[in-house]
Design a protein around this motif. Structure first.
Motif, mmCIF file in Angstrom:
data_model
loop_
_atom_site.group_PDB
_atom_site.id
_atom_site.type_symbol
_atom_site.label_atom_id
_atom_site.label_comp_id
_atom_site.label_asym_id
_atom_site.label_seq_id
_atom_site.Cartn_x
_atom_site.Cartn_y
_atom_site.Cartn_z
ATOM 1 N N GLU A 158 39.021 -2.325 62.983
ATOM 2 C CA GLU A 158 37.730 -1.756 63.405
ATOM 3 C C GLU A 158 37.112 -2.593 64.510
ATOM 4 O O GLU A 158 36.545 -2.073 65.465
ATOM 5 C CB GLU A 158 36.788 -1.639 62.200
ATOM 6 N N LYS A 159 37.244 -3.926 64.370
ATOM 7 C CA LYS A 159 36.700 -4.818 65.404
ATOM 8 C C LYS A 159 37.402 -4.561 66.734
ATOM 9 O O LYS A 159 36.778 -4.473 67.775
ATOM 10 C CB LYS A 159 36.939 -6.278 64.997
ATOM 11 N N LYS A 160 38.731 -4.477 66.672
ATOM 12 C CA LYS A 160 39.501 -4.357 67.918
ATOM 13 C C LYS A 160 39.331 -2.984 68.588
ATOM 14 O O LYS A 160 39.287 -2.884 69.805
ATOM 15 C CB LYS A 160 40.985 -4.630 67.655
ATOM 16 N N THR A 161 39.239 -1.956 67.765
ATOM 17 C CA THR A 161 39.142 -0.613 68.359
ATOM 18 C C THR A 161 37.695 -0.214 68.598
ATOM 19 O O THR A 161 37.436 0.765 69.297
ATOM 20 C CB THR A 161 39.763 0.451 67.433
ATOM 21 N N ASP A 162 36.784 -0.970 67.992
ATOM 22 C CA ASP A 162 35.371 -0.642 68.072
ATOM 23 C C ASP A 162 35.106 0.754 67.492
ATOM 24 O O ASP A 162 34.287 1.514 67.996
ATOM 25 C CB ASP A 162 34.896 -0.727 69.539
ATOM 26 N N LEU A 163 35.846 1.100 66.473
ATOM 27 C CA LEU A 163 35.682 2.404 65.816
ATOM 28 C C LEU A 163 35.565 2.188 64.310
ATOM 29 O O LEU A 163 36.078 1.198 63.782
ATOM 30 C CB LEU A 163 36.903 3.292 66.075
ATOM 31 N N ASN A 164 34.923 3.111 63.647
ATOM 32 C CA ASN A 164 34.942 3.076 62.188
ATOM 33 C C ASN A 164 36.163 3.840 61.710
ATOM 34 O O ASN A 164 36.381 4.971 62.126
ATOM 35 C CB ASN A 164 33.686 3.728 61.612
ATOM 36 N N CYS A 165 36.938 3.202 60.848
ATOM 37 C CA CYS A 165 38.141 3.874 60.372
ATOM 38 C C CYS A 165 37.795 4.783 59.195
ATOM 39 O O CYS A 165 37.024 4.396 58.319
ATOM 40 C CB CYS A 165 39.164 2.859 59.902
ATOM 41 N N MET A 166 38.398 5.952 59.199
ATOM 42 C CA MET A 166 38.247 6.836 58.052
ATOM 43 C C MET A 166 39.444 6.607 57.142
ATOM 44 O O MET A 166 40.591 6.624 57.610
ATOM 45 C CB MET A 166 38.211 8.288 58.516
ATOM 46 N N ILE A 167 39.154 6.380 55.886
ATOM 47 C CA ILE A 167 40.253 6.101 54.963
ATOM 48 C C ILE A 167 40.096 6.979 53.723
ATOM 49 O O ILE A 167 39.009 7.077 53.148
ATOM 50 C CB ILE A 167 40.268 4.610 54.571
ATOM 51 N N ALA A 168 41.186 7.607 53.348
ATOM 52 C CA ALA A 168 41.140 8.480 52.176
ATOM 53 C C ALA A 168 40.925 7.638 50.926
ATOM 54 O O ALA A 168 41.225 6.451 50.909
ATOM 55 C CB ALA A 168 42.445 9.255 52.059
ATOM 56 N N GLU A 169 40.429 8.289 49.909
ATOM 57 C CA GLU A 169 40.245 7.603 48.631
ATOM 58 C C GLU A 169 41.579 6.979 48.202
ATOM 59 O O GLU A 169 41.627 5.878 47.695
ATOM 60 C CB GLU A 169 39.806 8.650 47.610
ATOM 61 N N GLU A 170 42.645 7.730 48.385
ATOM 62 C CA GLU A 170 43.981 7.220 48.088
ATOM 63 C C GLU A 170 44.844 7.385 49.346
ATOM 64 O O GLU A 170 45.483 8.423 49.547
ATOM 65 C CB GLU A 170 44.570 7.991 46.888
ATOM 66 N N PRO A 171 44.843 6.380 50.233
ATOM 67 C CA PRO A 171 45.512 6.548 51.534
ATOM 68 C C PRO A 171 47.031 6.718 51.444
ATOM 69 O O PRO A 171 47.653 7.228 52.368
ATOM 70 C CB PRO A 171 45.167 5.255 52.287
ATOM 71 N N GLN A 172 47.608 6.332 50.321
ATOM 72 C CA GLN A 172 49.067 6.409 50.191
ATOM 73 C C GLN A 172 49.598 7.839 50.082
ATOM 74 O O GLN A 172 50.767 8.080 50.350
ATOM 75 C CB GLN A 172 49.533 5.606 48.968
ATOM 76 N N ILE A 173 48.721 8.771 49.651
ATOM 77 C CA ILE A 173 49.251 10.112 49.380
ATOM 78 C C ILE A 173 49.000 11.109 50.508
ATOM 79 O O ILE A 173 49.275 12.300 50.361
ATOM 80 C CB ILE A 173 48.668 10.688 48.054
ATOM 81 N N VAL A 174 48.511 10.620 51.646
ATOM 82 C CA VAL A 174 48.145 11.543 52.729
ATOM 83 C C VAL A 174 49.354 12.333 53.238
ATOM 84 O O VAL A 174 49.266 13.535 53.512
ATOM 85 C CB VAL A 174 47.437 10.779 53.875
ATOM 86 N N GLY A 175 50.504 11.650 53.352
ATOM 87 C CA GLY A 175 51.724 12.324 53.811
ATOM 88 C C GLY A 175 52.167 13.406 52.835
ATOM 89 O O GLY A 175 52.502 14.531 53.226
ATOM 90 N N ALA A 176 52.136 13.070 51.551
ATOM 91 C CA ALA A 176 52.536 14.035 50.520
ATOM 92 C C ALA A 176 51.562 15.218 50.501
ATOM 93 O O ALA A 176 51.969 16.371 50.326
ATOM 94 C CB ALA A 176 52.586 13.352 49.154
#
Lengths: 257, 366
Positions: free
Chosen positions: A227-245
């Motif tokens: 976030e610091k490097k991109t100067d953006l707020n990251c959106m993260i899923a409650e469970e980021p591991q299952i996004v592909g599935a």
């Protein structure tokens, strides 16, 4: 209409069941050496959690590194396409996705419809992946989850110069031996990983909004640095591991539209 | 037919040995697209492109640092493993630093009676053409001195004609792949087999092959791809692209269109015509400015309706790698998606490439 997405990654296998747009259940399990067995296990588990049986599932779409070995899948798509779809479903305004998995790290760009526009993978290098952090956690004798908390406690960031996982491991060991503060070293490591993935993101062009998927999405220290490097707020899923599935399950649902 | 073309490459050493036995002629190994093979052919010799195998370069590894061209290293490895023991000579142009170094390296380590160093100008210019014309004349003299036979004007004229016919046939193969009559793999195998077979024999083979292909039913093409690559001396990578749902309809590669685009002009000065064709018309980043090369690539993309570009550069291929960021930008500005690989062309590498290629194809299909 119930469909399933199954994502066989190098570290973990994930399965998601959806009924139209609603998630019924999900499951995450280590992949291990027998990918076919883990596919069966994670599928059995996700069905069990939803309290339904295999015949209730209309279509199964597999993704991830082991997508071609899922014996019961109707179709397979790459994880890049599925992560873009899953992330877009959760965050409709997403344009850039960083998938930080066990084996590799991918920067993905998508359009307003979640359609893949461009992607870059980290090339043949373990630095910046889940496996690398697992290795470092083992060297330092802490759990993987603790690593992020320790980094957040740091008062300084010690620069880690090696970008290669093997060299970075030696560098970390010698810094600890020199008596450097463990938290500061770990913070340096997180900073180095964030730098690498930041460059990966620059390769596809960073466009707001940015989502992080994959197991490393759970690591707060990495997220903070990105976030610091991109100067953006990251959106993260409650469970980021299952996004592909999840993306795979959504593609499966498309079959009936 | 594809399988047969594959077999040709596998049997290339036996074929060269047989040719030598039957004709009593000399076999000459050649590096790169800058050597006017016509003169070797006119001298009654068999020019064969030096190629490697995808095996551990266990012998050559002892000679080179790790950051070197895998293609040149593997070719030399074949030499060290005695697979090129039938060679009577080698021709080494100063294409790039690594190929240039092969002049000394092959000479010092392998028992090859004749080694010739061909100077190719770095830039395309009228003076460059004049300089190269003189070097081609020197090259002719070198071949004559070595063989003790004169290379006649008639022999050169015939050789140019035979080579031009081969180019025309390969150009037809290039058009066939655009229409789906040939796969990208078949087309690539044709180019590769042309690089080591006697041209008259290859012309006959191609004539028959193309006649058969023209009668085929055209299957629906996959995603239309242009491949831009440094040296790919086998068809494995193109096979991978086509297995993943792509159809290679155009190329920008040494073992591809650079070998067969443009014929040698009919001229009262065949040496000037050869210099012009090899220096000016082979669109290679080693000597051509990106601006001019990109015009060529742009034109190819438009003519073939390519939907995406795949760039495959060998590790340490300076000529191509320095150009890559600009090539990528040019293609993206045209609205074409680009997939890039830099590697060593190993079996293991192909597995990771497969994932990227499948995602790329999915992306284009939408």
């Amino acid at each position: 209409m119930i469909t399933a997405g199954i994502d066989i990654g190098s570290s973990t296998s994930k399965a998601v069941l959806i009924d139209e747009g609603d998630m019924l259940s999900y499951s995450i399990m280590p992949t291990g050496a027998e990918s076919v067995n883990s596919a069966r296990r994670v599928m059995a588990d996700v069905l069990d959690k939803a309290g339904i049986s295999a015949k209730d599932v209309s279509y199964i779409l597999a993704t991830g590194y082991g997508r071609v070995i899922v014996p019961f899948a109707n179709e397979a798509l790459t994880e890049l396409t599925c992560h873009a779809r899953g992330a877009h479903f959760l965050f409709p305004n997403v344009r850039t996705i960083l998938d930080m998995g066990g084996q590799d790290c991918k920067a993905i760009r998508c359009d307003a419809n979640g359609q893949l526009l461009n992607f870059v993978m980290n090339d043949k290098c373990a630095a910046g992946t889940g496996r690398f952090l697992e290795l470092i956690a083992r060297v330092l004798g802490v759990s993987l989850d603790a690593l992020s908390d320790l980094a957040l406690k740091a008062t300084a960031t010690i620069k880690i110069n090696s970008t290669c996982a093997v060299f970075a491991k030696s560098e970390v060991t010698s810094l600890i031996r020199e008596g450097k503060n463990r938290c500061d070293v770990i913070a340096g490591l997180h900073d180095a990983i964030a730098m690498r993935v930041f460059n990966l993101l620059r390769g596809v062009g960073i466009e707001s909004q940015l989502a992080i998927t994959g197991g490393l999405g759970k690591n707060k220290a990495i997220i903070r640095e990105i976030e610091k490097k991109t100067d953006l707020n990251c959106m993260i899923a409650e469970e980021p591991q299952i996004v592909g599935a999840l993306g795979a399950a959504l593609f499966a649902r498309d079959k009936f539209i | 037919m594809d399988i047969k073309l594959d077999l040709l490459r596998q049997n290339r050493h036996d074929m060269a040995r047989l040719w030598k036995k039957e004709t009593g002629g000399k076999v000459v190994g050649v590096f790169c697209c800058n050597v006017p093979e016509e003169l070797i052919y006119a001298a009654g010799m068999l020019p064969v492109r030096l190629m490697g195998e995808k095996e551990e370069a266990s012998e050559a590894d002892l000679h080179f640092p790790s950051n070197c061209c895998p293609y040149v290293k593997r070719s030399f490895d074949q030499g060290l493993k005695h697979r090129y023991d039938y060679l009577d000579g080698i021709i080494v142009p100063n294409t790039c630093d690594m190929v240039r170094a092969m002049y000394g390296t092959w000479k010092m380590n392998l028992d090859i009676p004749f080694a010739y160093f061909l100077e190719v100008p770095q830039r395309i210019s009228p003076r460059g053409i004049e300089f190269f014309r003189e070097r081609i004349l020197d090259f002719k003299g070198g071949l004559e001195e070595w063989s003790g036979c004169e290379i006649t004007a008639k022999a050169i004229e015939d050789a140019i004609e035979t080579y031009n016919l081969n180019r025309r046939l390969l150009q037809s193969a290039g058009r066939f792949r655009q229409d789906g009559l040939l796969s990208g793999v078949e087309c690539q195998n044709m180019v590769i087999s042309s690089m080591f077979m006697p041209k008259d024999e290859h012309n006959r083979l191609m004539g028959a092959f193309l006649e058969e292909a023209a009668r085929r039913d055209t299957p629906p093409l996959g995603v239309r791809l242009l491949i831009s690559a440094s040296m790919l001396d086998n068809s494995d990578f193109i096979r991978l692209l086509e297995e993943c749902g792509g159809s290679v309809v155009a190329d920008d590669m040494p073992a591809g269109s650079r070998y067969f685009f443009y014929s040698v002009n009919h001229s009262s000065d065949p040496f000037f015509a050869l210099a012009e064709r090899y220096l000016v018309q082979v669109p290679c980043p080693r000597k051509m400015l990106p601006r001019d090369r990109f015009e060529f690539i742009k034109q190819v993309m438009e003519e073939t309706g390519a939907e995406g570009a795949v760039i495959h550069n060998l590790k340490a291929c300076d000529c191509h790698l320095y150009e890559y960021p600009y090539l990528k930008k040019m293609l993206q500005d045209l609205g074409l998606p680009v997939l890039f690989f830099r590697g060593e062309e190993t079996e293991a590498e192909q597995e990771t490439q497969r994932d990227d290629i499948e995602a790329f194809i999915e992306m284009i299909r939408g």
